[in-house]
Design a protein around this motif. Sequence first.
Motif, PDB file in Angstrom:
ATOM      1  N   SER A   1     -17.493  15.726 -32.986  1.00 45.75           N
ATOM      2  CA  SER A   1     -16.980  17.056 -33.282  1.00 45.75           C
ATOM      3  C   SER A   1     -17.096  17.865 -31.995  1.00 45.75           C
ATOM      4  O   SER A   1     -18.189  18.057 -31.476  1.00 45.75           O
TER       5      SER A   1
ATOM      6  N   HIS B   1     -12.750  15.167 -33.490  1.00 40.88           N
ATOM      7  CA  HIS B   1     -12.379  16.343 -34.274  1.00 40.88           C
ATOM      8  C   HIS B   1     -12.532  17.584 -33.416  1.00 40.88           C
ATOM      9  O   HIS B   1     -13.596  17.818 -32.833  1.00 40.88           O
TER      10      HIS B   1
ATOM     11  N   GLN C   1      -7.093  16.314 -35.156  1.00 37.84           N
ATOM     12  CA  GLN C   1      -7.930  15.143 -34.944  1.00 37.84           C
ATOM     13  C   GLN C   1      -7.143  14.075 -34.195  1.00 37.84           C
ATOM     14  O   GLN C   1      -5.926  13.980 -34.324  1.00 37.84           O
TER      15      GLN C   1
ATOM     16  N   PRO D   1     -15.071  17.365 -40.725  1.00 37.92           N
ATOM     17  CA  PRO D   1     -15.083  15.944 -40.340  1.00 37.92           C
ATOM     18  C   PRO D   1     -15.869  15.057 -41.317  1.00 37.92           C
ATOM     19  O   PRO D   1     -15.517  13.883 -41.478  1.00 37.92           O
TER      20      PRO D   1
END
Lengths: 155, 811
Positions: free
Chosen positions: B350, B315, B292, B328
Amino acid sequence: MSADIDVALIVNGAGYRARVPPRRLLSDFLRHDLGLTGTHVGCEHGVCGACTVLLDGVPVRSCLLLAATVDGQEVTTVEGLAGPGGSLSKVQQAFQDAHGLQCGFCTPGFLTTITAGLRDNPSPSPEQAREMISGNLCRCTGYQNIVAAVLKAAE
Amino acid sequence: MMTRLFGAPIKRIEDPRLLRGQGAYLDDLGSDALAAAFVRSPHAHGRILDIDVSDAIDIDGLVAIYTYDDLPGPLAEPLPLLIPHPALTQGRTPHALAKDEVNHVGEAIAMVVARDRYIAEDAAERVVVHYAQLPPVVGIQAARAADRLVHDDVPGNLGARMTQAIGDVDAALAAAPHRLALDLTVERSASMPLEGRGVLARWDRDSKRLRVWTSTQTSTGVRAAVAAKLDLPLGAVEVITPDVGGGFGVKIVHPWPEEVLVPFAARALDRPVKFTEDRREHFVASAHERAQIQHVDVGFDDQGRIHGLDVRFWHDHGAYTPYGLIVPIITSTQLLGPYRVHDYRVTFDSLYTNTVIVTPYRGAGRPQGVFAMERTMDAIARALDLDRADVRAANFIQPEEMPYDHGLIFQDGRPLCYDSGDYPGTLAKLKALIGWSDFEQFRADARAEGRRVGIGLAMYVEGTGVGPYEGGHVHVETSGKVKVATGLTSQGQGHQTAFAQIVADELGVALEDVEVVTGDTRRFPYAVGTFASRAAVMSGSAVALAARVVRQKALRIAGEALEASPDDLEIVDGQVRVKGAPGVTIGLGTVAVLSNPLRYAFDEASKAATQFAIGNPDKPPVDEDDEPGLEGKDYYSPAQSTFANGAHAVIVETDPDTAEIKILRYCVVHDCGNLINPRIVEGQVHGGVAQGVGGALYERMVYDEHGQLLNASFMDFLMPYVTEVPSAIEIDHLETPSPLNPLGIKGAGEAGVIPSAAVFASAIEDAEGIPIRAMPISPSDLFTLRARADRLTSERPGPRAPAAGPLEEIA
Ligand code: FES
Ligand code: FES
């Protein structure tokens, strides 16, 4: 493919004769040809130590040896560590007492390594106990209780 | 009186078998099975132009080769998206065998089945695949830049963008007396169990049933998926979890391509087929986690109290999203830890990359969330020149505020509501354990010797025991032996021991008489799985409830036999007896005989239950609301998770020349409610800490710009040996029982790993006086950071800031 090779060896006290392809790994030979599945394979490249067996008493990585090369030698696997009547060996018992295993996958390699280590150095210091197991990987225990088991087995 | 087993450090029941080498792990089974091997993509991104098997087919011992075109019906469809979420608008899952396109190195393209693994690999090597290579997307920055796309139809590589907010963060930040911003990075790591994945399948042609063994964290999940993919009735599929050599999250993903393909081949060939993953495959074809990039904006007052917290993070979820947004979401909710933050906003993207999929690894997004929050706490302390522990204390949710509802939605779709916990108590214990207040003296002494030391701390709250449910079945056999089954699986957590302790206590029998089976759908077909530190809470509670059902029934039947009220009975050492009249007893085995009215005797004992021996002629032999047999089943399904917490502290020494990082002391304070077996819990903490050390100081997945994983072996991916872990892990427990379950327990499995990146960053920063913003950190990383800091200070007048001095600019 080259011709199979005859081998004769002693495993855990019993004699075996077999015909093996030249490329057969000792780990596969023990596990799949002899059915001694206690020896585990964690990496097959010599780093984790899960496959450690004793070859004429010396710890070796069975994933790095070809079965054909151990002709005439003596192999001890985890199945061969227990005492007569199947009682746990000192090292095995210490692992249970000290909670030295979780999933148990790495354990056979530790047990063989430590069995040989304590034979060579029956009363290791904590530092030496750590040294003794420093070539084996365990992903579960964080090693704390494995070190404790080595020291316990040496008591 | 029997001593209570719950809470006792009982030695594990599973050990003697495992210690003798009699464990039965996946690859130990199926000695008669054919072997499967896979042709996998060597490219991170490409179109498959052609698959040519002609060179492979005449290899002696080859049985079959399958490619995408050979897959029938549902097996040809993409694998399931396990956990859909409304925010995951662009979810993508792979096909069991690649169809037209590959999206990461290691993606399965063809399955080869042969007489043994050697031959299968020979044949796999001779399968020639032609690709049109596509430029890969590697790393979060490349995914964000989106100059290239992983999936043509996913703009911006954006699988999902999700925001949660409470209060008014913009207003709170604007009004806050002080502000800070931090940019943070966490790299990829992986579960890396010592045993990789593996699956064995046997098709029974006569009964048209499929039996599958798989090294999984969810046998019921695999069962449902295999039945759906192979178009079989659920009842025709059995899934058994053998001994599993570690999971740590990666084995909760299901079905893996291999888990549907191997059963498919077993049925098609009418031969048992087995696949055992090798280590390189595990690196490139299973799952990773952690990566991340985070940006934190925080507003705070003079005491370090947070007034507003605005978090944005990116992420990396890899090539596909079979596990949805769980990781996440956990980061974004568990980030808050033990702290009260009224004005909070978190948004994450994401993102797709052409790398291995990202699914939970022990901690599952929490280590990253804790890293963000605890780095922020340290930064605030530094900025205000306050003690780092005091800043944390100023922000705690107090015990009397429990239950505390943050107003956010947790990973289980339910409110993020802490059930219990004593965070000031946890911190006080940690400070005492590590000697927080004495550290400056230690630092001064070390400095006098030319040594550089630092201390760090990190705190966390962990939602454990997530639903939806688990069940337990308890059966007292006529021998008096107790057989327990629960559906979730075990990977080394000692469930056979812990659950036996619970049942033995509830039923009043000896531990040796209780046998526990987990993860076998024949024994218990309803279950969820082992993840999120949920096994002890969920199945522990379920087997306790099931045992209580059995106990009630045993007392009722024994009461009839002994002509006593069940209220006057107790069970001790497997004997039901009248309290205060120890002579009047009946064994549980006999009660089991009586519970099952018989027509036919099968041995001496069972004669007691035959029709001319027992029964009231005025009543049916089995009452309307009763069942034959001394057994019971129950389920535990909590309305929400239970929240464990803890704090870690570490003292490190950094070498002034080589930048080597040495751990001098590591302390853990942990509150997982009531402990079933302290020995097992400590073992879990030890293992977690070791994985945490790995994640903080050693482990990273090194991808090059082509999407090749450069360190896909144990030689190059540095997992800690004994030499890398602290020689002692000092542990203290707090036991704040959970009010949510019958045993007052909370999960413990992941705790050890959650605060590691944060606690090491804290300590190294303290030793070095350089802000640590990225983990893991190697000696060469630290060396580079020092060089950069030196350059900066040489450009500025005055000496380098001392360790405790403020380094962040206060806005
Ligand atoms: S399997 Fe032989 S060292 Fe890992
Ligand atoms: S006990 Fe699981 S790897 Fe060592």
